[in-house]
Scaffold this motif. Sequence first.
Motif, short mmCIF file in Angstrom:
data_model
loop_
_atom_site.label_atom_id
_atom_site.label_comp_id
_atom_site.label_asym_id
_atom_site.label_seq_id
_atom_site.Cartn_x
_atom_site.Cartn_y
_atom_site.Cartn_z
N ARG A 1 47.11 21.46 48.95
CA ARG A 1 47.87 22.12 48.01
C ARG A 1 48.59 21.19 46.97
NH1 ARG A 1 51.75 26.73 49.92
NH2 ARG A 1 52.69 27.57 47.98
N CYS A 2 48.80 21.38 45.62
CA CYS A 2 49.85 20.74 44.99
C CYS A 2 50.45 21.76 43.97
CB CYS A 2 49.00 19.72 44.00
SG CYS A 2 48.36 18.05 44.94
N TRP B 1 55.34 17.68 40.60
CA TRP B 1 54.56 18.26 41.55
C TRP B 1 55.21 17.77 42.90
CZ3 TRP B 1 49.75 20.77 39.90
CH2 TRP B 1 49.63 20.55 38.78
N VAL B 2 54.59 18.73 43.93
CA VAL B 2 54.92 18.50 45.37
C VAL B 2 53.48 18.96 46.21
CG1 VAL B 2 56.11 19.27 47.40
CG2 VAL B 2 57.57 19.02 45.16
N SER B 3 53.20 18.06 47.14
CA SER B 3 52.00 18.29 47.63
C SER B 3 52.42 19.11 48.95
CB SER B 3 51.23 17.01 48.31
OG SER B 3 52.14 16.48 49.11
N ASP C 1 49.25 16.62 30.24
CA ASP C 1 47.67 16.87 30.47
C ASP C 1 46.89 16.26 31.34
OD1 ASP C 1 47.78 13.88 30.24
OD2 ASP C 1 47.79 13.62 28.05
N GLN C 2 47.49 15.81 32.44
CA GLN C 2 46.91 15.65 33.70
C GLN C 2 46.69 16.86 34.62
OE1 GLN C 2 45.66 12.45 34.42
NE2 GLN C 2 46.19 12.08 32.31
N ARG C 3 47.28 17.87 34.13
CA ARG C 3 47.12 19.04 35.13
C ARG C 3 45.91 19.72 35.61
NH1 ARG C 3 51.34 23.75 32.24
NH2 ARG C 3 53.10 22.22 32.42
N SER C 4 44.76 19.61 34.76
CA SER C 4 43.54 19.95 35.10
C SER C 4 43.15 18.97 36.35
CB SER C 4 42.63 20.27 34.19
OG SER C 4 42.39 19.46 33.35
N LYS C 5 43.36 17.77 36.17
CA LYS C 5 42.80 16.56 36.89
C LYS C 5 43.45 16.59 38.25
CE LYS C 5 41.85 12.20 37.24
NZ LYS C 5 41.99 10.68 37.12
N ILE C 6 44.74 16.99 38.17
CA ILE C 6 45.40 17.08 39.53
C ILE C 6 45.04 18.30 40.22
CG2 ILE C 6 47.66 17.73 40.49
CD1 ILE C 6 48.75 15.62 37.91
N GLU C 7 44.70 19.29 39.37
CA GLU C 7 44.10 20.51 40.17
C GLU C 7 42.64 20.44 40.90
OE1 GLU C 7 44.63 23.35 37.04
OE2 GLU C 7 46.91 23.42 37.64
N ALA C 8 42.04 19.50 40.12
CA ALA C 8 40.74 19.06 40.56
C ALA C 8 40.80 18.46 42.02
CB ALA C 8 39.85 18.50 39.46
N ILE C 9 41.93 17.35 41.86
CA ILE C 9 42.09 16.52 43.11
C ILE C 9 42.48 17.32 44.30
CG2 ILE C 9 43.46 14.69 44.00
CD1 ILE C 9 43.53 13.23 41.07
#
Length: 325
Positions: A294-295, A156-158, A279-287
């Motif tokens: 943007r991530c 990922w990139v912020s 499995d962290q995708r939805s957590k990262i999208e929520a953060i």
Amino acid sequence: MASEFDIIARYFSFAAAGSGGVVLGVGDDAALLQAGSEQVMVATDTLVAGMHFPAAASPERIASRALAVNLSDFAAMGAIPRWLCLALTLPDNDENWLQAFASALANGCAQYNVALVGGDTTRGPLTISLTVLGQLPAHALSCLRRDAAKPGDDVWVSGALGAGAAALSLLEPAAAKSAAWRPTAAQAQQLEQHFYAPEPRLALGQALVGCAHAAIDISDGLLADAGHIAAASDVQLVLRGDDLPIHEALATLENKQQLQPWVLAGGDDYELLFTAARDQRSKIEAISEQLGIRCSLVGSAQAGSGVILQGANWTMPAATGFQHF
Ligand code: ADP
Ligand code: MG
């Protein structure tokens, strides 16, 4: 010829991690130290006039860039900055300059809740060296580190990329003259703002502790910094050119020969490059949504070494990142 990284590895990596309270030593964005029952994070950064910023830049801008760059290393660890030391080398004792520099630094310290607790003042070519000290968030069992990427991770990139290098091209008269692209006044202003006041991604880094595996801040250039994660973690990072987020101030730049090296190797973006299990995708999208940062999912980690760039329209630049030597 010894590169900056050869020099560090050859001469200055003699303190072994695991001994004398060194949890994480030379080789990451900051060091983590065990002091009794507490852990302390520490990072130093130096900015030299004419090298890291134009010598004629305003003192306010020099102060804000120095602080942001230093805090960005803390963002990459998921750490909370608390204390700061300032080693200041000045060509002269210009009081107007000092007043402006000091009040901008004080504003920055108030904004990020850090206390200036020491330093050194000497005479010589203008150089600002900051050391930030701090801690991990209370919930943290560990920090984000360069060596924690695992095969199968997402990359990922912020934020967005390219603004740091584009701004530098405007600030360096020789480079600007040869550049085919002329930004609008508004774009130029946006780029300068990014250069002098990049936003250290502290809240994002702290939120990613316990969720992301590896992280680094993009200071040398995307490919070079991805290479640092790949080498430290003993994995290969695959980046998809078409998924890389490009800074909005570069939206009108169509010349790929100019744009791609800035995005891939320009550096000075101070965004976070991080890896996390799928499995962290939805957590990262929520953060990302909660923080309004943007991530972008830009690639993956796999067994192997180095960095691979995918995308029919994307070309590896000749130099992958900034090095002093
Ligand atoms: P960053 O770009 O994140 O600030 P650097 O590329 O400057 O990191 O440094 C890479 C690593 O080497 C860091 O862990 C840094 O603390 C360490 N380092 C750099 N210079 C020295 C030095 N002279 N002595 C000891 N460690 C160093
Ligand atoms: Mg760094």
